[in-house]
Motif scaffolding. Sequence first.
Motif, PDB file in Angstrom:
ATOM      1  N   CYS A  11       0.842  -1.187   0.000  1.00 19.68           N
ATOM      2  CA  CYS A  11       0.000   0.000   0.000  1.00 19.68           C
ATOM      3  C   CYS A  11       0.883   1.245   0.000  1.00 19.68           C
ATOM      4  N   PHE A  12       0.263   2.400  -0.023  1.00 21.46           N
ATOM      5  CA  PHE A  12       0.965   3.681  -0.118  1.00 21.46           C
ATOM      6  C   PHE A  12       1.993   3.865   0.998  1.00 21.46           C
ATOM      7  N   CYS A  13       1.665   3.417   2.221  1.00 21.01           N
ATOM      8  CA  CYS A  13       2.585   3.623   3.349  1.00 21.01           C
ATOM      9  C   CYS A  13       3.450   2.404   3.642  1.00 21.01           C
ATOM     10  N   GLY A  14       3.120   1.246   3.091  1.00 16.96           N
ATOM     11  CA  GLY A  14       3.921   0.051   3.313  1.00 16.96           C
ATOM     12  C   GLY A  14       3.458  -0.816   4.473  1.00 16.96           C
ATOM     13  N   ALA A  15       2.392  -0.420   5.188  1.00 18.17           N
ATOM     14  CA  ALA A  15       1.891  -1.233   6.307  1.00 18.17           C
ATOM     15  C   ALA A  15       1.352  -2.575   5.809  1.00 18.17           C
ATOM     16  N   CYS A  77      -5.968   0.447   2.989  1.00 19.09           N
ATOM     17  CA  CYS A  77      -5.129   0.445   4.194  1.00 19.09           C
ATOM     18  C   CYS A  77      -5.709   1.415   5.208  1.00 19.09           C
ATOM     19  N   CYS A  80      -2.893   4.526   5.767  1.00 15.37           N
ATOM     20  CA  CYS A  80      -2.674   5.567   4.755  1.00 15.37           C
ATOM     21  C   CYS A  80      -3.908   5.839   3.900  1.00 15.37           C
TER      22      CYS A  80
HETATM   23 ZN   LIG Z   1      -0.857   1.984   4.006  1.00 21.41          ZN
END
Ligand SMILES: [Zn+2]
Length: 144
Positions: A11-15, A77, A80
């Motif tokens: 995802c955009f933040c990597g979580a 997510c 993010c």
């Molecule tokens: Zn994320």
Amino acid sequence: MHNIKSYNGNCFCGAIKLTVTGKPVAMGYCHCESCRHWSAGPVNAFMLWHTESVKIIKGADNIGTYNKTKNSYRKWCKTCGGHIFTEHPSMGLTDVYAAIIPEFPYHAEVHVNYQEKVLPIKDGLPKLKDVPAEMGGSGEILNE
Ligand SMILES: [Zn+2]
Ligand SMILES: [Zn+2]
């Protein structure tokens, strides 16, 4: 089958991290109102994978779900807000957005739901009025 490759995405933040394995069933651009409204973008670059080809490897409990209809479970997510994929349980397919798996050699083959377009794209690819006949659509092709 040989040469089965996996590709990583996040995802955009990597979580949330996921992999897709093998090849998608279809790749293209969707112009439907639902994709546009949910994504807040004029067109959605999709990759339809068999659901079992998509594996969440990190952050599964951080995924939010919304289903306006029973055909589409949209996932994002919770940290993010980035969209990750949409499950289509009735078809056994998961639409992983092209932007989520940057290392996959994405190339669109078709435009779907072109009758709902707000952004015409003159790239020479077939423009389906809705979706292919084998997916319950008309299969009709429109002019660009
Ligand atoms: Zn994320
Ligand atoms: Zn759509």
